[in-house]
Structure formats: structure tokens, C-alpha cells
Design a protein around this motif. Structure first.
Motif, mmCIF file in Angstrom:
data_model
loop_
_atom_site.group_PDB
_atom_site.id
_atom_site.type_symbol
_atom_site.label_atom_id
_atom_site.label_comp_id
_atom_site.label_asym_id
_atom_site.label_seq_id
_atom_site.Cartn_x
_atom_site.Cartn_y
_atom_site.Cartn_z
ATOM 1 N N ARG A 56 12.224 3.147 -8.654
ATOM 2 C CA ARG A 56 12.568 1.931 -7.919
ATOM 3 C C ARG A 56 13.995 1.473 -8.240
ATOM 4 O O ARG A 56 14.608 0.767 -7.434
ATOM 5 C CB ARG A 56 11.568 0.821 -8.239
ATOM 6 N N PHE A 57 14.508 1.845 -9.408
ATOM 7 C CA PHE A 57 15.848 1.408 -9.800
ATOM 8 C C PHE A 57 16.900 2.186 -9.023
ATOM 9 O O PHE A 57 16.727 3.365 -8.705
ATOM 10 C CB PHE A 57 16.032 1.578 -11.308
ATOM 11 N N CYS A 140 4.718 2.192 1.299
ATOM 12 C CA CYS A 140 5.876 2.768 0.622
ATOM 13 C C CYS A 140 7.151 2.132 1.180
ATOM 14 O O CYS A 140 7.326 2.064 2.396
ATOM 15 C CB CYS A 140 5.898 4.289 0.804
ATOM 16 N N LEU A 141 8.033 1.695 0.288
ATOM 17 C CA LEU A 141 9.317 1.099 0.667
ATOM 18 C C LEU A 141 10.436 1.997 0.163
ATOM 19 O O LEU A 141 10.589 2.185 -1.053
ATOM 20 C CB LEU A 141 9.454 -0.309 0.076
ATOM 21 N N LEU A 142 11.219 2.566 1.087
ATOM 22 C CA LEU A 142 12.348 3.408 0.727
ATOM 23 C C LEU A 142 13.633 2.614 0.884
ATOM 24 O O LEU A 142 13.868 2.003 1.935
ATOM 25 C CB LEU A 142 12.402 4.658 1.597
ATOM 26 N N LEU A 355 1.658 3.375 6.165
ATOM 27 C CA LEU A 355 2.733 2.446 6.496
ATOM 28 C C LEU A 355 3.930 2.710 5.585
ATOM 29 O O LEU A 355 3.790 2.754 4.355
ATOM 30 C CB LEU A 355 2.260 0.997 6.329
ATOM 31 N N PHE A 356 5.094 2.918 6.209
ATOM 32 C CA PHE A 356 6.348 3.128 5.483
ATOM 33 C C PHE A 356 7.355 2.064 5.934
ATOM 34 O O PHE A 356 7.423 1.724 7.115
ATOM 35 C CB PHE A 356 6.921 4.520 5.769
ATOM 36 N N LEU A 357 8.134 1.593 4.982
ATOM 37 C CA LEU A 357 9.201 0.654 5.263
ATOM 38 C C LEU A 357 10.494 1.201 4.666
ATOM 39 O O LEU A 357 10.465 1.884 3.632
ATOM 40 C CB LEU A 357 8.915 -0.734 4.688
ATOM 41 N N CYS A 374 4.487 -3.092 -2.194
ATOM 42 C CA CYS A 374 4.907 -1.724 -1.876
ATOM 43 C C CYS A 374 5.268 -0.961 -3.144
ATOM 44 O O CYS A 374 5.607 -1.554 -4.169
ATOM 45 C CB CYS A 374 6.112 -1.729 -0.933
ATOM 46 N N VAL A 375 5.198 0.340 -3.045
ATOM 47 C CA VAL A 375 5.762 1.207 -4.076
ATOM 48 C C VAL A 375 7.202 1.488 -3.663
ATOM 49 O O VAL A 375 7.454 2.155 -2.664
ATOM 50 C CB VAL A 375 4.962 2.513 -4.213
#
Length: 523
Positions: A56-57, A140-142, A355-357, A374-375
């Protein structure tokens, strides 16, 4: 607790992307992964911690410090290397320590792109993390800059999983009705379209190979014949197949699939057929509820990618919060009560729905509640030094090999020519040439190859198309001599030869932004 104290309280690191939250949700997710994975394998256990806490960093320094906290309490270290294992079969796809089941059916994500999607080696690590979110049914959050590979990661993963992916680009003007649906005037052509979509959906699902009995094989053969008839009728009529023929085919299919398909699917097909037959339902001035893309993806089991979520209003995204909880559902209050009763429609997601963001952090952040659900996976830009330290015919780094694969997809088959294009990009980045306010990122070589392909299809020679494509991408002022040609001298001579290609440049979505138009006007 150690990471939370260092990041959130002492603020020793993690300035990029703050505020960060580490709570019980992360602990429970780690426990769920440990329960479903082989906990006796240290590599799997450390990769779970890497996907939940480290990736995440958004800087390499922050990731190294988080990994150091992990190493204080465990005997094995977090591995940042690309996954060595990659396996694809008819039923599963394995990326590193993550194995997900492939969706049944014929639908393929390749129809939404251009040709076959290459497997980007530099994206295997975030693909493994995103695949773990698919396995556990987590949103999931990219996060990453333009050209970092957010969309490519999701598309490649959907292509490998044989899932149908739908991309929606959000904007500040996006309304919640665009996602959940709204009331629209009844249109007979829309009813015909919905029935055709349902018929082709049944065609695809019946050819998934799950049943091999004689009865199923016979039914498939008849369905295949009906599909051929329907496709032939659609191709012969400019306005579509006649309504009577569509209704006849739908009636025959209902009788065929009753022994092998679920009752709810039969009822949906019968309802669509009755709606098309009913003339009163097709009258003007009447309105009916039409599901939005979110509800459609939830009911059909599609993968939904919401791009630029940080540009959308927080009130719209908050509508998704109940859905993103474990076992969550979507209460559709906008459509009114069901059949005049007192209860509202509640949508339970299909088992294949994911679901992806994605977002560019330079344009702001989303709410802390959404990030917590979200991950989060941050995609770092490839280092300029590691990407172009050896850009010759014998490419050694995975980043350069990825670029060569992408260029090959767009028609640059020669490794030597691909390397020369990458050398141009290397020198453009090294000199920090700014033209019309544009920063040359990793998408530029792909744009060069895409324009080269369009010019060559119009009869322009390889060297001339290459020169002009480089000129249009990097600007007129760049003067780089590669393979005995000069981009700034030869390229303008092409303009009188192909005046019709100007329309083609502006139609292309990737080339339609302001700085490309400005360069074209400058030429």
C-alpha cells in the motif's frame, strides 16, 4: 501495532499517501489468508503480509521500513522479487503463491482491447496481490501515476481468469444513478436489445464444458444451430433481426434449456420475451426501471473497474460502502418498492462479481472509510536507471523486455528497432525535454508504435513512419539520431503525402488530449 505506532503516531515514515490506518480489518484479513493458504509455507505467509501491509505504501523507502518491522518478529523476510511461478490451465491460473479459478464461458476481455494482452513481467507482483483480492472477494484499490500499469494489471488478470471486465471512468459530474440505475422511457428497441443480450449470454454459458452427457451434447448442438441462425439474421438486416424471428428463437431456446439451466434464468428469459410481445408495455409515455452498470455487474457476475474514483463525489462512493463489507448487499431504494409492497429491492452480488478501483494520487485521495474497506496496492513507476541501463538487442532487465513485448504487439517485431525506440525515450527522459507541458512517461514508446502501425497501414515506409511517430510523440524540438536518421528533419516531409491521417490521430482516445492537438497544429 508496531507499524501503526511508527506511521500514525510517531510519523517516522509514510508521508506520501497519509493518513494511513491499520486496524482489526487488516488483522482479520491476514487471518483469513492464513486460514485459506498453506500457513506452514513461510513464503506464502510473508507474501500475505506484503500484499496487506507493504504494497500500500507508495515509495520504496517506506516499503523497506515496513518490511523491517516484519523482520523483527518473524524469522523470514518479505520478498519483493517478481513471482517465479506462473501457471495457466483450463481451470486455474497461478501467479506466485496465489491460485484463482478461471470463469466458465466463452466471454473474453480481449474484445475490449486491441489484440492479445501481453503478460507484463514488471506487473506480476501487483497482479499476484490483486489476484489474492479476487480469491478472497475483497475490493481492490490500485493507486499509481498515469502509465504505471493500473488498468493493464486488471485487464491482464481478467483475461487470465476468463472474466468479463467492464471499465467505467468516473468524473466530478458522475451521478449515483449512472451506477445503480434510473427510470427511463420504455423503448421497444431496448427490449429487443435486452432479449438478444440474454440469448447470447445463454449461448456462452451453455458451452462452458461443464457437462458431457449425451443429453447436454445434443442440446448444445441445437443451441449452436440457433445461434448461427440468429447471427445470420442479424448480419442480413441493417436494423437487426425481425422481431418475430427473435421471439421464435427465444421460445425454442426456453424449451431446450429447461432441463439444464436454473429456474431463475428461465424466468428472466420468459419475462424478456413477454415484455417484447406485450404491445401495451411498449407504449409511449411509460417509464420503467433500468439497472445501472453496477447492478448489472452484480447480477451477471462481471468484473467492474471504476477508474479515477478520487474525481468522483464522495456521496456517490459512499453508496458503495454497504456492498464492500463482508457479505454485503446493495439496497436499491432508488427503484421503489417491489411489486407495490413495502420492501425495497436488495441486490446480492453474484459469486463471480469483483470490484476494482483505481486512482491517480496526484489528483487527491478518496475517503478514509473507502480506503479502509479496500486492499490498497500502489504501483511504483519503473526506475529510469534500471529500465534503460541495457537497451540493446540482448535485453536483460524485465522492464525492457516488457516494453519490447508491448512494442511487438503493436507491430514492431524487430528487437533492434524496438531498442532504438526505447533509446529515443531514454534520451528524452534524461534530458527532461518539456513540450506543451507533457512529461515523457512509460506510455510514450507504446504511442510511437501505435502511430507507426497506423502510418504503415496507410502505405508509409517503415523509416518514415518511425521518424514521424517519434516527432509527434516527443515534439518537434527533439533531435536524436538513431540508426542514421534524424527525426526532426525527415518527419515533416510525410505531411503532404498523407493529409487524411490527421483525422485518425484525433479519433484515437490516447492521442486526443490537448498537447497532442497542439503538436499537430504546430506541425
Amino acid at each position: 501495532n508496531d507499524v501503526h505506532c511508527s506511521v500514525s503516531i510517531k510519523k517516522e515514515f509514510g508521508d506520501c499517501g497519509h493518513p494511513w490506518e491499520f486496524n482489526l480489518r487488516d488483522v482479520f484479513r491476514w487471518c483469513e489468508l492464513a486460514k485459506t493458504s498453506h500457513i506452514q509455507n513461510p513464503q506464502v505467509f510473508s507474501s500475505c503480509a506484503r500484499d496487506l501491509y507493504v504494497q500500500r505504501f507508495r515509495t520504496v523507502e517506506d516499503r523497506v521500513k515496513v518490511a523491517a518491522h516484519f523482520n523483527k518478529y518473524f524469522d523470514y523476510k518479505i520478498d519483493f522479487a517478481e513471482p517465479e511461478e506462473f501457471f495457466l490451465s483450463e481451470d486455474v491460473v497461478t501467479i506466485g503463491s496465489t491460485t484463482i479459478n478461471r470463469c466458465r464461458g466463452i466471454h473474453n476481455v480481449q474484445s475490449q482491447g486491441t489484440g492479445e494482452l501481453p503478460i507484463i513481467r514488471d506487473l506480476l507482483l501487483p497482479m499476484e496481490a490483486a489476484g489474492r483480492c479476487v480469491l478472497m472477494n475483497w475490493p481492490c484499490l490500485l493507486v499509481g501515476a498515469p502509465g504505471s500499469g493500473k488498468t493493464s494489471t486488471i485487464r491482464s488478470l481478467a483475461n487470465l481468469a476468463n472474466a468479463k471486465l467492464v471499465n467505467i471512468c468516473l468524473a466530478p459530474s458522475t451521478d449515483v444513478n449512472e451506477l445503480v440505475g434510473s427510470f427511463e422511457q420504455i423503448d421497444i428497441n431496448n427490449n429487443k436489445k435486452l432479449l438478444l443480450e440474454k440469448l447470447f449470454e445463454i449461448f456462452d454459458s451453455c458451452f462452458d464444458g461443464a457437462h458431457t452427457t449425451c443429453e447436454h451434447i445434443t442440446i448444445r448442438a441445437k443451441l449452436f444451430r440457433h445461434r448461427e441462425i440468429l447471427e445470420e439474421a442479424l448480419s442480413l438486416h441493417s436494423t437487426g433481426a425481425p422481431q418475430s424471428q427473435i421471439l421464435q428463437i427465444a421460445s425454442d431456446i426456453i424449451g431446450l434449456i429447461k432441463p439444464i439451466r436454473p429456474d431463475n434464468e428461465i424466468r428472466q428469459l420468459e419475462d424478456l420475451t413477454a415484455r417484447l410481445c406485450n404491445k401495451n408495455a411498449n407504449g409511449e409515455g411509460r417509464f420503467h426501471w433500468v439497472d445501472g452498470i453496477l447492478v448489472e455487474a452484480m447480477t451477471k457476475g462481471l468484473w467492474l473497474h471504476l477508474e479515477n474514483v478520487n474525481l468522483c463525489s464522495s456521496s456517490v462512493l459512499d453508496r458503495l460502502n454497504p456492498l464492500m463489507e463482508p457479505g454485503g448487499e446493495l439496497l436499491l431504494t432508488e427503484s421503489g418498492t417491489q411489486d407495490g409492497g413495502a420492501s425495497f429491492r436488495s441486490i446480492k452480488p453474484h459469486s463471480n462479481f469483483r470490484l476494482f478501483l483505481s486512482m491517480n494520487p496526484d489528483r487527491g485521495e478518496i475517503s478514509r472509510a473507502m480506503r479502509n474497506r479496500c486492499v490498497e496496492i500502489a504501483l511504483l513507476r519503473s526506475s529510469k536507471d534500471t529500465m534503460f541501463d541495457n537497451c540493446s538487442m540482448l535485453c536483460t532487465t524485465s522492464q525492457v523486455m516488457d516494453q519490447v513485448d508491448i512494442l511487438s504487439r503493436y507491430g514492431v517485431r524487430s528487437t533492434q528497432e524496438a531498442s532504438s525506440i526505447l533509446l529515443v525515450h531514454e534520451k528524452a527522459v534524461a534530458t527532461q525535454i518539456q513540450n506543451v507541458g507533457h512529461d515523457f512517461h512509460t506510455e510514450c514508446p507504446r504511442w510511437v508504435a501505435s502511430r507507426m502501425k497506423g502510418l504503415r497501414e496507410r502505405g508509409i515506409g517503415f523509416d518514415s513512419s518511425k521518424s514521424f511517430s517519434i516527432l509527434l510523440t516527443y515534439g518537434r524540438r527533439i533531435k536524436i539520431e538513431i540508426s542514421n536518421y534524424n527525426a526532426s528533419m525527415e518527419a515533416p516531409n510525410i505531411l503532404p503525402m498523407v493529409p487524411s491521417i490527421q483525422t485518425g490521430w484525433l479519433i484515437n482516445t490516447a492521442n486526443s488530449s490537448f498537447f497532442f492537438k497542439a503538436r499537430l497544429m504546430y506541425l
